[in-house]
Design a protein around this motif. Sequence first.
Motif, PDB file in Angstrom:
ATOM      1  N   LEU A 176     -69.612  37.979 -28.671  1.00 48.30           N
ATOM      2  CA  LEU A 176     -69.588  37.256 -27.391  1.00 48.30           C
ATOM      3  C   LEU A 176     -70.645  37.896 -26.416  1.00 48.30           C
ATOM      4  CD1 LEU A 176     -65.803  36.913 -26.672  1.00 48.30           C
ATOM      5  CD2 LEU A 176     -67.274  35.213 -27.322  1.00 48.30           C
ATOM      6  N   PRO A 177     -71.037  37.264 -25.405  1.00 53.59           N
ATOM      7  CA  PRO A 177     -71.881  37.997 -24.229  1.00 53.59           C
ATOM      8  C   PRO A 177     -71.021  39.111 -23.702  1.00 53.59           C
ATOM      9  CG  PRO A 177     -71.962  35.609 -23.922  1.00 53.59           C
ATOM     10  CD  PRO A 177     -70.917  35.925 -25.022  1.00 53.59           C
ATOM     11  N   VAL A 178     -71.670  40.260 -23.164  1.00 54.96           N
ATOM     12  CA  VAL A 178     -70.926  41.319 -22.468  1.00 54.96           C
ATOM     13  C   VAL A 178     -70.616  40.890 -20.859  1.00 54.96           C
ATOM     14  CG1 VAL A 178     -72.247  43.049 -23.950  1.00 54.96           C
ATOM     15  CG2 VAL A 178     -73.311  42.285 -21.874  1.00 54.96           C
ATOM     16  N   ARG A 179     -69.568  41.501 -20.556  1.00 56.15           N
ATOM     17  CA  ARG A 179     -69.057  41.312 -19.552  1.00 56.15           C
ATOM     18  C   ARG A 179     -69.977  42.276 -18.379  1.00 56.15           C
ATOM     19  NH1 ARG A 179     -65.266  43.800 -16.032  1.00 56.15           N
ATOM     20  NH2 ARG A 179     -64.537  44.968 -17.884  1.00 56.15           N
ATOM     21  N   GLN A 180     -70.799  41.747 -17.290  1.00 56.28           N
ATOM     22  CA  GLN A 180     -71.500  42.515 -16.469  1.00 56.28           C
ATOM     23  C   GLN A 180     -71.019  43.194 -15.450  1.00 56.28           C
ATOM     24  OE1 GLN A 180     -74.493  43.478 -17.327  1.00 56.28           O
ATOM     25  NE2 GLN A 180     -74.843  41.978 -18.956  1.00 56.28           N
ATOM     26  N   HIS A 181     -70.909  44.581 -15.109  1.00 50.97           N
ATOM     27  CA  HIS A 181     -70.301  45.242 -14.076  1.00 50.97           C
ATOM     28  C   HIS A 181     -71.175  46.137 -13.476  1.00 50.97           C
ATOM     29  CE1 HIS A 181     -66.772  46.944 -12.095  1.00 50.97           C
ATOM     30  NE2 HIS A 181     -67.167  48.277 -12.617  1.00 50.97           N
ATOM     31  N   PRO A 182     -71.043  45.993 -12.055  1.00 49.23           N
ATOM     32  CA  PRO A 182     -72.196  46.718 -11.350  1.00 49.23           C
ATOM     33  C   PRO A 182     -71.392  48.279 -11.180  1.00 49.23           C
ATOM     34  CG  PRO A 182     -70.869  45.301  -9.898  1.00 49.23           C
ATOM     35  CD  PRO A 182     -70.600  45.032 -11.423  1.00 49.23           C
ATOM     36  N   ILE A 183     -72.418  49.224 -11.304  1.00 46.65           N
ATOM     37  CA  ILE A 183     -72.206  50.621 -11.059  1.00 46.65           C
ATOM     38  C   ILE A 183     -73.048  51.134 -10.185  1.00 46.65           C
ATOM     39  CG2 ILE A 183     -71.905  52.985 -12.046  1.00 46.65           C
ATOM     40  CD1 ILE A 183     -69.942  50.885 -13.109  1.00 46.65           C
ATOM     41  N   PRO A 184     -72.667  51.634  -8.817  1.00 49.79           N
ATOM     42  CA  PRO A 184     -73.453  52.160  -7.966  1.00 49.79           C
ATOM     43  C   PRO A 184     -74.510  53.581  -8.614  1.00 49.79           C
ATOM     44  CG  PRO A 184     -71.313  52.153  -7.262  1.00 49.79           C
ATOM     45  CD  PRO A 184     -71.214  51.956  -8.687  1.00 49.79           C
ATOM     46  N   LYS A 185     -75.554  53.353  -8.150  1.00 49.23           N
ATOM     47  CA  LYS A 185     -76.537  54.440  -8.565  1.00 49.23           C
ATOM     48  C   LYS A 185     -76.423  55.613  -7.877  1.00 49.23           C
ATOM     49  CE  LYS A 185     -80.314  51.636 -10.498  1.00 49.23           C
ATOM     50  NZ  LYS A 185     -81.757  51.313 -10.738  1.00 49.23           N
ATOM     51  N   ARG A 186     -76.409  56.775  -8.505  1.00 52.75           N
ATOM     52  CA  ARG A 186     -76.366  58.123  -7.975  1.00 52.75           C
ATOM     53  C   ARG A 186     -77.347  58.349  -7.150  1.00 52.75           C
ATOM     54  NH1 ARG A 186     -74.991  63.112 -11.782  1.00 52.75           N
ATOM     55  NH2 ARG A 186     -77.272  62.186 -12.340  1.00 52.75           N
ATOM     56  N   ASP A 187     -77.380  58.771  -5.773  1.00 48.48           N
ATOM     57  CA  ASP A 187     -78.127  59.330  -4.906  1.00 48.48           C
ATOM     58  C   ASP A 187     -79.069  58.125  -4.203  1.00 48.48           C
ATOM     59  OD1 ASP A 187     -77.277  61.861  -5.257  1.00 48.48           O
ATOM     60  OD2 ASP A 187     -78.688  62.104  -7.127  1.00 48.48           O
ATOM     61  N   LYS A 188     -78.711  56.900  -4.706  1.00 47.42           N
ATOM     62  CA  LYS A 188     -79.453  55.733  -4.350  1.00 47.42           C
ATOM     63  C   LYS A 188     -78.407  54.639  -3.717  1.00 47.42           C
ATOM     64  CE  LYS A 188     -83.281  55.948  -7.401  1.00 47.42           C
ATOM     65  NZ  LYS A 188     -83.856  55.302  -8.668  1.00 47.42           N
ATOM     66  N   PRO A 189     -78.113  55.037  -2.405  1.00 45.81           N
ATOM     67  CA  PRO A 189     -76.853  53.941  -1.794  1.00 45.81           C
ATOM     68  C   PRO A 189     -77.455  52.561  -1.568  1.00 45.81           C
ATOM     69  CG  PRO A 189     -77.406  55.986  -0.532  1.00 45.81           C
ATOM     70  CD  PRO A 189     -78.559  56.323  -1.627  1.00 45.81           C
ATOM     71  N   GLY A 190     -76.609  51.575  -1.904  1.00 50.21           N
ATOM     72  CA  GLY A 190     -76.934  50.219  -1.878  1.00 50.21           C
ATOM     73  C   GLY A 190     -77.542  49.765  -3.407  1.00 50.21           C
TER      74      GLY A 190
ATOM     75  N   TYR B  10     -77.353  49.456  -7.522  1.00 50.57           N
ATOM     76  CA  TYR B  10     -76.482  49.304  -8.600  1.00 50.57           C
ATOM     77  C   TYR B  10     -77.393  49.185  -9.967  1.00 50.57           C
ATOM     78  CZ  TYR B  10     -73.099  48.540  -4.991  1.00 50.57           C
ATOM     79  OH  TYR B  10     -72.501  48.614  -3.913  1.00 50.57           O
ATOM     80  N   ARG B  11     -76.684  49.641 -11.114  1.00 48.97           N
ATOM     81  CA  ARG B  11     -76.903  49.337 -12.330  1.00 48.97           C
ATOM     82  C   ARG B  11     -76.118  48.433 -13.051  1.00 48.97           C
ATOM     83  NH1 ARG B  11     -74.980  52.675 -16.554  1.00 48.97           N
ATOM     84  NH2 ARG B  11     -73.543  54.237 -15.947  1.00 48.97           N
ATOM     85  N   MET B  12     -76.448  47.633 -13.957  1.00 48.65           N
ATOM     86  CA  MET B  12     -75.354  46.636 -14.504  1.00 48.65           C
ATOM     87  C   MET B  12     -74.792  47.328 -15.848  1.00 48.65           C
ATOM     88  SD  MET B  12     -74.939  44.606 -12.242  1.00 48.65           S
ATOM     89  CE  MET B  12     -73.643  43.480 -13.289  1.00 48.65           C
ATOM     90  N   LEU B  13     -73.816  47.727 -15.992  1.00 45.43           N
ATOM     91  CA  LEU B  13     -73.151  48.174 -17.238  1.00 45.43           C
ATOM     92  C   LEU B  13     -72.471  46.923 -18.173  1.00 45.43           C
ATOM     93  CD1 LEU B  13     -71.923  50.687 -19.032  1.00 45.43           C
ATOM     94  CD2 LEU B  13     -69.698  50.343 -17.772  1.00 45.43           C
ATOM     95  N   GLY B  14     -73.007  46.751 -19.447  1.00 43.49           N
ATOM     96  CA  GLY B  14     -72.517  45.607 -20.207  1.00 43.49           C
ATOM     97  C   GLY B  14     -71.321  46.199 -20.989  1.00 43.49           C
ATOM     98  N   ILE B  15     -70.243  45.478 -20.789  1.00 41.08           N
ATOM     99  CA  ILE B  15     -68.932  45.732 -21.485  1.00 41.08           C
ATOM    100  C   ILE B  15     -68.632  44.548 -22.562  1.00 41.08           C
ATOM    101  CG2 ILE B  15     -66.480  46.206 -21.169  1.00 41.08           C
ATOM    102  CD1 ILE B  15     -66.911  46.903 -18.160  1.00 41.08           C
ATOM    103  N   PRO B  16     -68.850  45.368 -23.781  1.00 42.18           N
ATOM    104  CA  PRO B  16     -68.447  44.387 -24.737  1.00 42.18           C
ATOM    105  C   PRO B  16     -67.075  43.871 -25.085  1.00 42.18           C
ATOM    106  CG  PRO B  16     -69.800  46.047 -25.725  1.00 42.18           C
ATOM    107  CD  PRO B  16     -69.111  46.210 -24.136  1.00 42.18           C
ATOM    108  N   ALA B  17     -66.564  42.743 -25.644  1.00 41.23           N
ATOM    109  CA  ALA B  17     -65.332  42.439 -25.836  1.00 41.23           C
ATOM    110  C   ALA B  17     -64.505  43.388 -26.958  1.00 41.23           C
ATOM    111  CB  ALA B  17     -65.126  40.886 -26.592  1.00 41.23           C
ATOM    112  N   ILE B  18     -63.447  43.657 -26.935  1.00 34.20           N
ATOM    113  CA  ILE B  18     -62.795  44.646 -27.930  1.00 34.20           C
ATOM    114  C   ILE B  18     -62.891  44.208 -29.047  1.00 34.20           C
ATOM    115  CG2 ILE B  18     -60.613  45.752 -28.669  1.00 34.20           C
ATOM    116  CD1 ILE B  18     -61.256  46.275 -25.588  1.00 34.20           C
ATOM    117  N   TYR B  19     -63.117  43.128 -29.610  1.00 34.63           N
ATOM    118  CA  TYR B  19     -63.555  42.601 -30.986  1.00 34.63           C
ATOM    119  C   TYR B  19     -64.788  42.803 -31.245  1.00 34.63           C
ATOM    120  CZ  TYR B  19     -63.537  39.138 -34.783  1.00 34.63           C
ATOM    121  OH  TYR B  19     -63.846  38.559 -35.869  1.00 34.63           O
ATOM    122  N   ASP B  20     -65.662  42.982 -30.409  1.00 35.58           N
ATOM    123  CA  ASP B  20     -66.866  43.253 -30.808  1.00 35.58           C
ATOM    124  C   ASP B  20     -67.298  44.804 -31.073  1.00 35.58           C
ATOM    125  OD1 ASP B  20     -67.946  40.535 -30.888  1.00 35.58           O
ATOM    126  OD2 ASP B  20     -68.091  40.446 -28.671  1.00 35.58           O
TER     127      ASP B  20
END
Length: 216
Positions: A96-110, A112-122
């Motif tokens: 399945l496509p990954v679920r995209q979750h934004p994570i704030p970048k350290r020392d860079k206010p405002g 974000y980097r996108m964290l891809g979260i795969p399904a448990i099955y994958d």
Amino acid sequence: MSKDEGGWNSSFSEKPVRSRLRRLVDWINLTGVKKVHSLIDKVYKRKNLEMAWEKVKENRGSGGIDGQSLTAFEAQLGPQLARLQRELEENTYQPLPVRQHPIPKRDKPGEYRMLGIPAIYDRVCQQALLNRLEPIFEPVFDDASFGYRRGRSTKDALRKIWKEIQSGSEWIVDADLRDFFGSVDHEKLLTLVSQRVADGTAANQTDNAFADQGAD
């Protein structure tokens, strides 16, 4: 890097220096070892899938785009693993496509980097592949490589750096590859995999399992 009479050199690589440029595939099959054949049947072996699930469960984490949690997956563990085993055996597995979750970048206010979260099955499929591929490729990784390797940590990397400083190294270079997993050339990646794994099905499933898993 340390300075000697002839200029600069590095002791970070444990591999011998060669006078000619090496082909891409030479980095993976340095000693001309025999390839591994018929790997996919070891990947979808039920015991390996069960071990993969236990590792995914141990790592915890939230569910993917399908909304299925670890608890829900475990409640249907038998059918889920049977389905994955069948799909890998029949070469019909598609992640399945990954679920995209934004994570704030350290020392860079405002920012974000996108964290891809795969399904448990994958994630179970990825871990099952890793269980079989890791012993094959671990011996060819550079001794100065510490990321995503079993039994190696940031503390080990710091010890390596300190050892280099004590031996006379004077430079530390901090670099990062942006969106590597999202932009890696899959054709070249499979070329490298094929130098050690002759099982085309296993190589293709490796590509499938990680095809859309990257995020910046």
